[in-house]
Every structure is written in C-alpha cells, then in structure tokens.
Design an enzyme around this catalytic site. Structure first.
Site, PDB file in Angstrom:
ATOM      1  N   LYS B 118       0.874  -1.165   0.000  1.00 18.57           N
ATOM      2  CA  LYS B 118       0.000   0.000   0.000  1.00 18.57           C
ATOM      3  C   LYS B 118       0.918   1.224   0.000  1.00 18.57           C
ATOM      4  O   LYS B 118       1.562   1.537   1.012  1.00 18.57           O
ATOM      5  CB  LYS B 118      -0.914   0.014   1.234  1.00 18.57           C
ATOM      6  CG  LYS B 118      -1.799   1.256   1.258  1.00 18.57           C
ATOM      7  CD  LYS B 118      -2.482   1.489   2.598  1.00 18.57           C
ATOM      8  CE  LYS B 118      -2.689   2.975   2.778  1.00 18.57           C
ATOM      9  NZ  LYS B 118      -3.402   3.314   4.014  1.00 18.57           N
ATOM     10  N   GLY B 179      -7.780   9.592   8.964  1.00 21.51           N
ATOM     11  CA  GLY B 179      -8.108   9.695  10.381  1.00 21.51           C
ATOM     12  C   GLY B 179      -9.075  10.809  10.729  1.00 21.51           C
ATOM     13  O   GLY B 179      -9.392  11.017  11.901  1.00 21.51           O
ATOM     14  N   ALA B 210      -9.178   5.769   3.543  1.00 23.30           N
ATOM     15  CA  ALA B 210      -9.068   6.895   4.475  1.00 23.30           C
ATOM     16  C   ALA B 210     -10.315   7.766   4.537  1.00 23.30           C
ATOM     17  O   ALA B 210     -11.014   7.957   3.549  1.00 23.30           O
ATOM     18  CB  ALA B 210      -7.880   7.801   4.158  1.00 23.30           C
ATOM     19  N   GLY B 211     -10.558   8.261   5.734  1.00 23.10           N
ATOM     20  CA  GLY B 211     -11.610   9.235   5.956  1.00 23.10           C
ATOM     21  C   GLY B 211     -12.879   8.700   6.582  1.00 23.10           C
ATOM     22  O   GLY B 211     -13.718   9.481   7.014  1.00 23.10           O
ATOM     23  N   ASN B 232      -9.289   2.244   9.431  1.00 24.04           N
ATOM     24  CA  ASN B 232      -8.565   1.857  10.642  1.00 24.04           C
ATOM     25  C   ASN B 232      -9.112   2.606  11.850  1.00 24.04           C
ATOM     26  O   ASN B 232      -9.758   2.036  12.726  1.00 24.04           O
ATOM     27  CB  ASN B 232      -7.058   2.131  10.456  1.00 24.04           C
ATOM     28  CG  ASN B 232      -6.213   1.648  11.626  1.00 24.04           C
ATOM     29  OD1 ASN B 232      -6.692   1.375  12.715  1.00 24.04           O
ATOM     30  ND2 ASN B 232      -4.925   1.524  11.409  1.00 24.04           N
ATOM     31  N   THR B 233      -8.902   3.939  11.853  1.00 20.89           N
ATOM     32  CA  THR B 233      -9.237   4.725  13.043  1.00 20.89           C
ATOM     33  C   THR B 233     -10.710   4.616  13.430  1.00 20.89           C
ATOM     34  O   THR B 233     -11.038   4.607  14.619  1.00 20.89           O
ATOM     35  CB  THR B 233      -8.884   6.211  12.794  1.00 20.89           C
ATOM     36  OG1 THR B 233      -7.550   6.285  12.310  1.00 20.89           O
ATOM     37  CG2 THR B 233      -8.996   7.019  14.074  1.00 20.89           C
TER      38      THR B 233
END
Lengths: 75, 288
Positions: B118, B179, B210-211, B232-233
């Site tokens: 990635k 994030g 992301a986001g 993830n976050t």
C-alpha cells in the site's frame, strides 16, 4: 584507545545510533549481539535490503548505515 | 435464491470476491492494525470485521526493547494477508525503501502479502494528503520492481488515471483526510474516478482509503460502486471498537448489495407506493 585496538573495532550506525563491533563482523553477528537474531526483522545496509539468508555473508564496514525494522500496527 | 442471498457469502459483501492483481479477497473491507488500545482488542476487532486483509506499517525495531511484544504475536499470518504500507514516507525514495523492507519482512514470514504494497507518499504532515508527484514516481519504480501496487491518492480523477496508466493494481482515493472521520467529502469526484478507472475495464479495483468515520460512510462509498473500503481509526478509536467492527462489516455488505441492486433514480416529487386506482372517496371530497 590504542592503535591495535582501533584496528579491531569498527563503528556502524544502527537505527541512527552508533554501534561498535569487531572488524570483519557481519550483519548477522550484529543481530546476535543486540538480541534480534531470529526475531521478525528486516535489515538494510546503506539503503539496500539484505535478505536474511545473506546476512551471515554481509561483512560490515566502518560507517555503514544500518536500518533494522519490524512490523507494527498501521493503517 | 432467497437462501443464497441470505447466506454468509452474501453478508461478506457480494457475489464475487474482490480481486487486486493476483490477490483474491473474500471481504471487501481492508482493516488497519494501528491505534488499538491493545493487541488483544485489535485481534477481536479484525475477527468481527470479517476482513481477510490487514494493513501493517514498517518501523525501526526498538533496540532496547527487543524482547517486547510484537504485533506478529497477535496476528495469525496464515489467516490474514498482510498489506504492508509506506505510511509516514514523504518522498518516493523513502517509500520505495520501506516497500522493499516490508517485502523482506513478509517473505521471511511466508506471507503472500510480500508481493504487494500500500503505497503512501505524503506531502504534508498536517493534512497527510498525498504528494501527487512523489506518488507517481514511487508507483513507477515499485511497478518496475515487480510489486503489486495499491496506491493511496486524493480523489483527483486525473491523477487517479495517471496512476492506473503507470501500472497500479488498485487506485485508492481518500474519502477525506486520513483519520479525520469526515467520510466521503466529494462523492462527485469519487464517481468520476470510478468512471475513468473502470472505463473499458469494469473489474479494475478501486478502494476508498481513508476518511471513514462511521458505518454509513462505508455504505455510501460502496453504494457509489467502489470495490472495497480500507479503514482503521473509525474502528480503533470508536467508543466500542468491537461493536463498530461489526457495524462496518454489515455496512460494507449493505452498500455492496445496494450498489449491485441498483438504486432508484432521485425524483423531485412523490410517487405513490399504493395503487392510485379504485380508491374510495366521498362525494363531498375534493377531486385530486
């Protein structure tokens, strides 16, 4: 430090920190010395990855720049 | 047929597995391993998310604490395909170095993920937005080096197309900054990315990276027609991460199903669901 002792030791940089080892020592010797032999790490010498199988033949030289990395959590 | 729709395979996100280069993923969620309160919690959340592909980062071994816990003590590398990232790299040169180190680490583990990466080449610490020039350079170098490159980028359709042209196996536009939890900020741009990347190549995998802030963001992305979502976050920092992991799994499946089902067009005015004929009505009632 005497001249004869100076011949027997070299200093390399490992993850940004100076590290001494015996002249003629290999990257594998270094891993053993710092307790990382057998751990899940990868080694780069002067910005080139050294495969694990080649570590015992990778003789380190004065001022070599080493990175020893592992996997951590990330996204 | 109804049974087939309700079975576990359908819940996991669709009729066909997600293919990226030579890799086949049964889940369309790719889940990060960072920022959990503990490795044990991470392992439970990964399980609940239904993912079979998890991202990992490459960092200097802490030499003074070499005997400490390693993430690999908590990740079943026979179960998950690891996707090493180049997070934290601000130049193509560093990203290529980190990708090669990740490959060596994963080869040593015997994990299939050694052959892909990635790619992130960041431009700015504050926004963590990609540096488009560095990203293009690193993509070219890593493709030449034999990597299957999944590349983090902005939602710019022009850069997305350039990255695909350079041989990226998957282009991964950000929904919003890493994030930030703002979800899909520009669905229009993302739709154009999809249109361009899949033009004449409908199977080309596009993954939102992301986001994501919550489950509806995943569903919204999947409904647009992206092939997967990387997050993830949103799980790791939820008040109840395990429950959020479960929500993300359901949202991914729901969004995928909704995309495949084909949504109705938006209309300005109402359209009755019940028959408009044969209604009873009083003689005194107004005729409409």
């Amino acid at each position: 430090m005497t001249l004869s002792e100076a011949k027997q030791e070299i200093v390399v940089t490992v993850n940004g920190e100076p590290h001494r080892l015996v002249e003629g020592g290999t990257a594998h010797d270094l891993l053993v010395a710092i307790g990382l032999d057998g751990r899940p790490v990868a080694v780069e010498v002067n910005e080139v990855v050294v495969p694990r199988a080649s570590l015992p033949e990778c003789v380190l030289r004065q001022d070599d720049q080493l990175e020893i990395v592992t996997l951590v959590g990330g996204g | 047929m109804a049974d087939a729709v309700m079975d576990g395979a359908a819940i996991d996100g669709g009729e066909t597995p997600l293919r990226v280069g030579g890799f086949t993923l049964t889940s369309r969620l790719v889940v990060g391993t960072g920022k959990y309160a503990s490795y044990a919690e991470m392992a439970r959340c990964l399980e609940a998310s239904g993912t079979d592909c998890v991202t990992v980062a490459v960092r200097r071994e802490r030499l003074l604490n070499a005997a400490g816990e390693n993430i690999l003590d908590h990740l079943d590398v026979s179960r998950y395909t690891l996707l090493p990232n180049t997070a934290g790299c601000f130049s193509a040169t560093d990203a290529v170095r980190v990708a090669r180190l990740g490959r060596e680490l994963l080869r040593d583990l015997g994990n299939a993920g050694s052959e892909w990466v990635k790619l992130e080449v960041l431009g700015d610490q504050k926004t963590l937005l990609p540096d488009p020039v560095g990203t293009l350079e690193a993509t070219e170098q890593l493709v030449a080096d034999g990597f299957t490159v999944l590349v983090y980028t902005s939602d710019d359709p022009i850069i997305a197309r350039r990255l695909k042209d350079l041989g990226a196996a998957s282009v991964m536009p950000a929904g919003s900054p890493i994030g930030s939890g703002q979800g899909i900020l520009n669905a229009n741009s993302l739709s154009i990315c999809l249109e361009y990347l899949k033009d004449g190549d409908p199977e080309y995998p596009v993954i939102v990276d992301a986001g994501v802030g919550t489950a509806s963001d995943v569903a919204a992305a999947m409904e647009l027609g992206v092939d997967g979502v990387l997050l993830n976050t949103a799980i790791a920092h939820a008040a109840a991460p395990l429950r959020m992991a479960r929500a993300m799994r359901a949202a991914c499946a729901a969004g995928r199903d909704a995309f495949l089902a084909g949504r109705i067009p938006r209309k300005r005015y109402a359209m009755a669901s019940s028959p408009e004929t044969d209604r009873i009505h009083s003689a005194s009632a107004p005729t409409v």
